[in-house]
Every structure is written in C-alpha cells, then in structure tokens.
Write an enzyme that holds these catalytic residues in place. Structure first.
Site, PDB file in Angstrom:
ATOM      1  N   GLY A   1      35.460  27.093  41.268  1.00 50.97           N
ATOM      2  CA  GLY A   1      35.246  28.306  42.059  1.00 50.97           C
ATOM      3  C   GLY A   1      35.555  29.495  41.192  1.00 50.97           C
TER       4      GLY A   1
ATOM      5  CB  VAL B   1      37.841  42.150  32.892  1.00 52.46           C
ATOM      6  CG1 VAL B   1      37.395  42.648  31.525  1.00 52.46           C
ATOM      7  CG2 VAL B   1      37.482  40.671  33.028  1.00 52.46           C
TER       8      VAL B   1
ATOM      9  CE  LYS C   1      41.996  30.343  35.822  1.00 48.33           C
ATOM     10  NZ  LYS C   1      41.528  30.251  34.466  1.00 48.33           N
TER      11      LYS C   1
ATOM     12  CE1 TYR D   1      43.504  16.484  33.326  1.00 51.39           C
ATOM     13  CE2 TYR D   1      42.479  18.197  32.002  1.00 51.39           C
ATOM     14  CZ  TYR D   1      43.479  17.273  32.191  1.00 51.39           C
ATOM     15  OH  TYR D   1      44.454  17.130  31.249  1.00 51.39           O
TER      16      TYR D   1
ATOM     17  CD  GLU E   1      37.969  39.795  27.508  1.00 52.48           C
ATOM     18  OE1 GLU E   1      37.873  40.776  26.765  1.00 52.48           O
ATOM     19  OE2 GLU E   1      38.594  38.765  27.155  1.00 52.48           O
TER      20      GLU E   1
ATOM     21  CB  THR F   1      29.707  38.496  32.880  1.00 53.19           C
ATOM     22  OG1 THR F   1      31.006  38.208  32.369  1.00 53.19           O
ATOM     23  CG2 THR F   1      28.750  37.356  32.586  1.00 53.19           C
TER      24      THR F   1
ATOM     25  CB  CYS G   1      33.619  33.754  35.974  1.00 54.77           C
ATOM     26  SG  CYS G   1      34.502  35.302  35.696  1.00 54.77           S
TER      27      CYS G   1
HETATM   28  N1  LIG Z   1      37.899  37.802  36.152  1.00 56.80           N
HETATM   29  C1  LIG Z   1      37.688  37.101  35.060  1.00 56.80           C
HETATM   30  O1  LIG Z   1      38.351  36.103  34.776  1.00 56.80           O
HETATM   31  C2  LIG Z   1      36.609  37.517  34.090  1.00 56.80           C
HETATM   32  C3  LIG Z   1      36.616  36.978  32.799  1.00 56.80           C
HETATM   33  C4  LIG Z   1      35.616  37.380  31.922  1.00 56.80           C
HETATM   34  C5  LIG Z   1      34.620  38.257  32.325  1.00 56.80           C
HETATM   35  N2  LIG Z   1      34.642  38.731  33.613  1.00 56.80           N
HETATM   36  C6  LIG Z   1      33.592  39.684  33.996  1.00 56.80           C
HETATM   37  O2  LIG Z   1      34.167  40.990  33.941  1.00 56.80           O
HETATM   38  C7  LIG Z   1      33.642  41.821  34.967  1.00 56.80           C
HETATM   39  C8  LIG Z   1      34.767  42.351  35.835  1.00 56.80           C
HETATM   40  O3  LIG Z   1      35.368  41.251  36.499  1.00 56.80           O
HETATM   41  P1  LIG Z   1      36.765  41.398  37.273  1.00 56.80           P
HETATM   42  O4  LIG Z   1      37.143  40.040  37.722  1.00 56.80           O
HETATM   43  O5  LIG Z   1      37.713  42.189  36.445  1.00 56.80           O
HETATM   44  O6  LIG Z   1      36.299  42.279  38.517  1.00 56.80           O
HETATM   45  P2  LIG Z   1      37.221  42.933  39.644  1.00 56.80           P
HETATM   46  O7  LIG Z   1      36.449  42.834  40.897  1.00 56.80           O
HETATM   47  O8  LIG Z   1      38.604  42.368  39.581  1.00 56.80           O
HETATM   48  O9  LIG Z   1      37.341  44.464  39.198  1.00 56.80           O
HETATM   49  C9  LIG Z   1      36.261  45.346  39.155  1.00 56.80           C
HETATM   50  C10 LIG Z   1      36.810  46.747  39.431  1.00 56.80           C
HETATM   51  O10 LIG Z   1      35.764  47.698  39.197  1.00 56.80           O
HETATM   52  C11 LIG Z   1      35.925  48.741  40.138  1.00 56.80           C
HETATM   53  N3  LIG Z   1      34.676  49.529  40.203  1.00 56.80           N
HETATM   54  C12 LIG Z   1      33.499  49.204  40.798  1.00 56.80           C
HETATM   55  N4  LIG Z   1      32.601  50.192  40.616  1.00 56.80           N
HETATM   56  C13 LIG Z   1      33.203  51.148  39.875  1.00 56.80           C
HETATM   57  C14 LIG Z   1      32.795  52.402  39.344  1.00 56.80           C
HETATM   58  N5  LIG Z   1      31.564  52.872  39.538  1.00 56.80           N
HETATM   59  N6  LIG Z   1      33.692  53.107  38.625  1.00 56.80           N
HETATM   60  C15 LIG Z   1      34.943  52.665  38.423  1.00 56.80           C
HETATM   61  N7  LIG Z   1      35.390  51.473  38.901  1.00 56.80           N
HETATM   62  C16 LIG Z   1      34.539  50.737  39.617  1.00 56.80           C
HETATM   63  C17 LIG Z   1      36.305  48.030  41.408  1.00 56.80           C
HETATM   64  O11 LIG Z   1      36.903  48.903  42.340  1.00 56.80           O
HETATM   65  C18 LIG Z   1      37.268  46.975  40.862  1.00 56.80           C
HETATM   66  O12 LIG Z   1      38.603  47.434  40.863  1.00 56.80           O
HETATM   67  C19 LIG Z   1      32.617  40.959  35.704  1.00 56.80           C
HETATM   68  O13 LIG Z   1      31.365  41.157  35.143  1.00 56.80           O
HETATM   69  C20 LIG Z   1      33.089  39.546  35.415  1.00 56.80           C
HETATM   70  O14 LIG Z   1      32.060  38.595  35.491  1.00 56.80           O
HETATM   71  C21 LIG Z   1      35.608  38.395  34.489  1.00 56.80           C
END
Ligand SMILES: NC(=O)c1ccc[n+]([C@@H]2O[C@H](COP(=O)([O-])OP(=O)(O)OC[C@H]3O[C@@H](n4cnc5c(N)ncnc54)[C@H](O)[C@@H]3O)[C@@H](O)[C@H]2O)c1
Length: 442
Positions: free
Chosen positions: A263, A11, A327, A257, A154, A121, A266
């Site tokens: 998985g 994100v 996916k 589908y 997001e 989230t 999220c």
């Molecule tokens: N991945 C998706 O498709 C998606 C879509 C919508 C919402 N979200 C939500 O967005 C959020 C992030 O998801 P993601 O998949 O990008 O996570 P991710 O695990 O890919 O990335 C999170 C990043 O945050 C960093 N981090 C952790 N603690 C930190 C700190 N104190 N300071 C700075 N950086 C720090 C980690 O090192 C990591 O690089 C979650 O809440 C997720 O539920 C994810």
C-alpha cells in the site's frame, strides 16, 4: 545555497530539513496554512524517525524556515524544488494539477534566474510541461528571465527517510543544461562524500527511472505473494521457499516477503500511472497490470481467511487488529492494506479493536473515519481483550516478540491471522494457538 521547497509533506519536509542540516538556507512552502503555522510552533505534522530533532534544530538555528508565500521563497532562492503530491487521478493517470500549479505560480512570481527541480514523481514529459508553463507565464509578464528545469526524483523510504536522504543509494539527476547539472551536483556533494552516487542522465530517463524502480519493487512483492498463494495450495511453506530463493545472489533476500499486499502513497499509484503511460504510448503493460491485480486481491486474503474460519456473518465477532499504517515506522496510512481488510470485515458485520503505535489518529480522523464498529485502543494488549481473534497487519517491531501468555489470557479464542508471517508456526502450535499465515496451509 539558498533553496526553496514547495510542498512540505513527507518528501518536502525531509528534503528541506536534510538540506538545512548541511548548512544550506532553506524555506519550506505549503498551501496548508495550518501545517505551516504548526511547523513554526515546532509541531511536526508527520511521524518519521529522527525528523523532529533536525527540523527543530535547524529552525532554531535559522537555516530552516516555513512559509505560505511562494513569492517570499522564490525571492530568496537559487534553486526551487517541487515536492507536491502527485496522487492517482480518476483515470489512473498521475494527477499533475499540484505540480503544474506550482510551475504556474513560479512563472508568475520569479524575478531572477532559478533552477526548478522536480522531486515529485511525475510521468515522462512532465518537465517539458513545467518548462512550457514557466515560459507562458513569463511571456504574459513580458519578461525574459532565464531558468532551467531539472528532474531529480526522490527515492527515500518512509520509516527511514532521513537515513535514506543523508546516505542515498543514488541521486538521479536529469538535466539538459550543464550549468544547472553542476549546481545540483554541488548541492548533493555533502550527501555523497563517501563515494560518488550521482547518476547523470537526460530528463526523460530520470523521470522514467523513478517509475521503473517502484514498479520493480512492487513486482517483487506481487510475485512473492503469487508464489505464497500457490505454496498454500500445494502444501509448501513460503517462509522456507523465501529463504531458499533469497540465497541465490541473483535474487537476494530483499523485498521477497509474502504478506497482505503493498500500500502506501507510492507503489499503488505509481504502478497504475506507469501502466497508463504505457497504454497511452501504444504498449500493453501486461506485467504491470498483473502486479496491480495480484495486489488488489492480496489485500483481501487475510479477510477471506477470517471469513472461511468464522463464516460470512461476522456480526457476533470482534477482531483485534495490530497495525494500521501501510508499513512500520510511519504513520502514513494512505492505501494501507488495513483499510481494505477492516472494510471487508466490517462489511460482514464484525467489530474491530484497533491498535497502531503511531497511526491511530490519522487512521481514525481520515482513512477509516467512515467505518463503523471500530474501537481504537492505546496498547496492543488492550486490543485483545474480549476479541475473538487477532489480525496482525503491519509488522511493527513491538509485535515481533509479544507476551504470548498475556495474549492467550486476553483473547477469547487463541486464534491469530498473521498477514506478515511474524511467528514460528511450530512454536505457535506448541503454545496452543490456532495460527493462520500467508502462504502456509493452516
Ligand atoms: N512519500 C514518499 O515516501 C515518497 C517517496 C518518494 C517520492 N515521493 C513522491 O514525492 C511527491 C510528494 O509526496 P509526499 O508523500 O511528500 O506528499 P504529501 O502529500 O505528504 O505532501 C505534499 C504537500 O504538498 C502540498 N501542496 C500541494 N499543492 C501545493 C502548492 N501548490 N504549493 C505548495 N504546497 C502544495 C500539500 O499541502 C502537502 O503538504 C509525490 O510525487 C510522491 O509520489 C514520495
């Protein structure tokens, strides 16, 4: 605008790159120094279509920066977006430690008015906790710097994240300060030029909207998988039933589908977190519980089919696996069905030859690293050589129209267990394949 993004994952990096692409000045921060060093050298940590090009372009232009210093980022920004992970905690609740740590660090380091935007989230009530921590830290420093907290969940989808961010279906903004709301509206204007897509609401409703959206999508998947399992037992074909119900405009074709379960990073954790939130607030979440339990058993359906066909002792067999990521079009393998299925098969002694277009490194180094008996190969046909059957787990495009003659030549037996119903049953039978699908009696 000057923006800092805290957390440079799926994100954070996409958000930072897209905002920089619109002319903003963005600093992406992460605690993972290796990740930041790599980004500064032009190495992109994840696979996401189109991401590399805009990261490199904006880094070169000087509109996108990478840093491990939150202080440096805050000093140079008017908006600070939190995009750190909120994984499932041991009790099923969202683990907020990273979000709250960022709030604490912002409170310790901010020197001027800033809008803290929560893109992670998070359960309803988190913005209040973030606000409380900021006040506490400022109080400790004896300072009275004003700030606002905004919820802006997001909705991007991995695999089409850039497209989703650049042309969102909607932008949800939960704010209780008109000034902060106007600023965030301005930030998103370049992304909503075509027509207004920004939906304003209070902070709690914005936090809830994200969970409700993911829970709804997960419900559609589990519902369809339940229908599939009934179809299989009563001699109906779920592929035909899907088209039959999708044609009803009230239902629609998307997200119905059948398959081997959902998985990713999220849906599983968000359904669970919403279930916990409901329970803690005195409401028994019957549907959410069912969505989760249906999914947990659905992830085992393909392995059960293999065991029914080959027997409980699989030690004499090797299975080809096509697809490891949760996916297509992503290397994200968090909570992927492939992990459950491979775990079940290897538990019964099977050997695995696995292929995925993008997720082999992440799967072998992290999510499947403790599993023995897995050989990773670099082409889909190599996976088939000497294998007793093929399991198709992730529906990457390159699996849609494979060379069936080549497959027949390489496989020991012409047997396919298709967890994503990619092929036509009649055609597979004509070609002499034994073809097992989800929701269709073999
Ligand atoms: N991945 C998706 O498709 C998606 C879509 C919508 C919402 N979200 C939500 O967005 C959020 C992030 O998801 P993601 O998949 O990008 O996570 P991710 O695990 O890919 O990335 C999170 C990043 O945050 C960093 N981090 C952790 N603690 C930190 C700190 N104190 N300071 C700075 N950086 C720090 C980690 O090192 C990591 O690089 C979650 O809440 C997720 O539920 C994810």
């Amino acid at each position: 605008m000057k923006i800092s993004i805290i957390g440079t994952g799926y994100v954070g990096l996409v958000t930072g790159a897209c905002m920089a692409q619109m002319g903003n000045n963005v600093i992406c921060v992460d605690v993972d120094a290796g990740k930041i060093e790599n980004l500064q050298r032009g190495v992109i940590p994840i696979y996401e279509p189109g991401l590399e090009a805009i990261v490199l372009e904006n880094f070169k232009l000087g509109t996108l920066h990478f840093s491990t210093s939150l202080k440096e980022a805050l000093d140079n920004s008017e908006i600070c977006c939190i995009a750190v992970g909120t994984p499932m905690g041991e009790d099923g609740n969202a683990d907020l430690q990273h979000v709250l740590q960022v709030a604490r660090d912002v409170g310790k380091n901010m020197t001027h008015y800033i809008i803290v935007v929560d893109k992670s989230t998070v359960p309803v009530g988190t913005a209040d906790k973030v606000r409380g921590i900021l006040q506490e830290e400022l109080g400790r420093r004896g300072l009275q710097i004003p700030f606002d907290v905004v919820s802006n969940p997001e909705f991007l989808k991995e695999g089409s994240a850039i497209e989703d961010f650049m042309r969102p279906d909607r932008v949800i903004v939960g704010a209780d300060s008109p000034g902060a709301f106007e600023k965030i509206k301005e930030l998103y204007e370049p992304f909503t030029k075509n027509h207004e897509r920004l939906i304003a609401m209070d902070i709690r409703s914005a936090e809830m909207t994200k969970y409700a959206a993911n829970a709804m999508l997960a419900t559609k998947i589990s519902f369809m998988n339940e229908i599939a399992n009934i179809c299989e037992r009563v001699g109906a074909d779920v592929n035909k039933v899907r088209i039959g119900i999708g044609s009803d405009s009230r239902i629609g074709y998307s997200f119905i589908y059948p398959g081997c379960g959902f998985g990713g990073s999220c849906f599983p954790k968000d359904v669970r977190a919403l279930e916990k939130l409901a329970l803690e607030n005195g409401h028994p979440p019957e549907i959410l519980k069912a969505v989760r339990t249906v999914n947990e058993s659905q992830k085992k359906v393909l392995a059960d089919k293999v065991i029914n066909r080959f027997g409980k002792d699989l030690s004499a067999y090797t299975f080809a696996v096509w697809g490891l990521s949760f996916k297509p079009e992503t290397d994200d393998t968090r909570d992927a069905s492939s992990i459950t299925i491979i775990g079940e098969l290897t538990k019964h002694g099977a050997g695995i030859k696995a292929y995925d277009p993008k997720a082999i490194d992440v799967a072998s180094n992290f999510y499947l690293k403790d599993h023995k008996n897995i050989e990773y190969v670099r082409s889909k046909y190599d996976a088939l050589s000497g294998a007793d059957a093929l399991l198709l787990i992730t529906e990457w495009k390159e699996f849609r129209s494979p060379d069936f003659d080549e497959m027949a030549k390489r496989l020991k037996n012409k047997i396919i267990f298709d967890g994503r119903n990619q092929y036509n049953k009649e055609k597979m039978h004509e070609l002499g394949f034994e073809y097992h699908q989800i929701g269709v009696a073999s």
